[in-house]
Write an enzyme that holds these catalytic residues in place. Structure first.
Site, PDB file in Angstrom:
ATOM      1  N   ASP A  98      -0.424  -3.147   3.515  1.00 26.70           N
ATOM      2  CA  ASP A  98      -1.039  -2.309   2.360  1.00 26.70           C
ATOM      3  C   ASP A  98       1.002  -1.909   1.645  1.00 26.70           C
ATOM      4  O   ASP A  98       0.946  -2.052   0.286  1.00 26.70           O
ATOM      5  CB  ASP A  98      -1.479  -1.392   2.997  1.00 26.70           C
ATOM      6  N   GLU A 124      -0.292  -0.103  -3.471  1.00 23.49           N
ATOM      7  CA  GLU A 124      -0.942  -1.310  -3.737  1.00 23.49           C
ATOM      8  C   GLU A 124      -1.894  -1.058  -4.539  1.00 23.49           C
ATOM      9  O   GLU A 124      -2.107  -2.634  -4.097  1.00 23.49           O
ATOM     10  CB  GLU A 124      -1.573  -0.148  -1.791  1.00 23.49           C
ATOM     11  N   ASP A 169      -1.019  -5.314  -5.430  1.00 23.09           N
ATOM     12  CA  ASP A 169      -2.266  -6.141  -4.805  1.00 23.09           C
ATOM     13  C   ASP A 169      -2.762  -6.818  -6.051  1.00 23.09           C
ATOM     14  O   ASP A 169      -2.784  -8.193  -6.291  1.00 23.09           O
ATOM     15  CB  ASP A 169      -3.317  -5.411  -4.834  1.00 23.09           C
ATOM     16  N   GLU A 209       1.664  -4.535  -0.625  1.00 21.83           N
ATOM     17  CA  GLU A 209       2.051  -5.106  -1.781  1.00 21.83           C
ATOM     18  C   GLU A 209       2.498  -3.421  -2.938  1.00 21.83           C
ATOM     19  O   GLU A 209       2.443  -3.729  -4.079  1.00 21.83           O
ATOM     20  CB  GLU A 209       0.629  -4.522  -1.457  1.00 21.83           C
TER      21      GLU A 209
END
Lengths: 228, 228
Positions: free
Chosen positions: B109, B36, B40, B112
């Protein structure tokens, strides 16, 4: 028009992009802010992938702190100073007089803008190579994960590891005018009579200094005799 | 072991990576948090480059607001819901019982993390292609730059554009227990007798609501007669 920056191994196809990346908004309407937006996000991504690769066991929190240490303004302005980027900047007369070419925020922003310009000019791989050449020496020499934590976090973990309650921070005093305030904070251990005080330009900073002092005192008690 | 996610046009070489991306930490020690972190930063970068390309005249502030609208948790969880990602998640028993597969933060989350896993498995270009296929429809339909601004900013700009002083926000009341506070705020114009009140779960939110109400009232005065 120059097509490269000393210390950055990249030659621009379009030197206008480099010129824009080196131009502060005080100088004119075509300036570096858009390129800085771009460069910031690419830098962040490349450093993220790098710390991820180099630390296959590190939890997310450690990776975040490693990345933050590299992409923070202070580190970027040191890189920019190191390659003499300030001498290349186009600043308005006011910024020039007041030494804007040495201002760390301008140096950091312009470095990010140069990275953004390289992305536009040469693509992702070219930009990645430049970022790694600038940042890898720093990434490889990052402090340990523990030392990247701020003092309050380290103090908390030190106490939790010993089954002791969390410390208490109290704002004792605020002094000075609005633009130059000083905060005095005390950090107290609830299960003992340890207390240290510290000052800082913000409450948060004063708490960090206090936590650091208390941690040094506590861990000093355990490492006494190990110093020469 | 499955090597793809419905709605995402990518087939994993290494399906273990996909499994990790879909595994919440409540399920076991190999979970999605590191992926994640990576996803991101790549998402942020790809969306940045995209809004930069599509809006060659937009100043940095507008680009930041456009990016923020796409990469915020709410948008990502809507994308994740849209492709049914919740059904793929590996959750611990507690999270499963409490409906964690519908929780928007977990959905965002995990999305990502899937992007991070694609980067590791297939490289930057593959990951970029997936991000654009998911986000381009949203990027192309972003609200106008003005409508992306929050209500306090829009009210401020509306007043400044008419040479009027800035509004004043006052916290009138705080009610309720710590975990369910309600804030009542008033927004007042210093050069008139306009005043509106609003409630919110935080002072900031209440101020935004008040600013929006006041702006609607002010601009309503100027558009009266245009409504049917």
């Amino acid at each position: 028009m120059t097509d490269s920056v000393p210390g950055i191994d990249y030659r621009f196809e379009n030197p206008h992009l480099l010129r824009q990346a080196l131009t502060h908004k005080s100088h004119g309407p075509v300036h570096y802010e858009r390129l800085e937006f771009l460069g910031d996000s690419i830098l962040n991504m490349v450093v993220s992938t790098r710390v991820f690769e180099l630390h296959p066991q590190a939890p997310e929190g450690d990776l975040s702190r490693m990345r933050a240490r590299i992409v923070r303004g202070r580190t970027l302005s040191e890189i920019a100073s190191g390659i003499g980027l300030g001498r290349q900047l186009n600043l308005g007369p006011g910024e020039k007089r007041s030494g804007g070419f040495r201002r760390s925020s301008i140096l950091a922003d312009a470095l990010e803008a140069v990275l953004g310009a390289i992305y536009i000019d040469g693509g992702y791989e070219a930009c990645r190579a430049v970022i790694l050449s600038l940042c890898d020496p720093l990434i490889e020499n990052l402090p340990s994960a523990d030392n990247l934590k701020d003092a309050k976090t380290r103090l908390q973990e030190w106490l939790q590891g010993r089954g002791r309650p969390l410390p208490e921070y109290t704002l004792v005093r605020e002094e000075g005018a609005d633009h130059a305030k000083s905060f005095h904070v005390e950090c107290r251990l609830r299960d003992g009579d340890e207390v240290v005080g510290a000052n800082g330009a913000s409450r948060r900073k004063a708490e960090q200094v206090a936590a650091g002092k208390l941690l040094a005192r506590l861990s000093g008690q355990f490492t006494e005799g190990r110093h020469d």
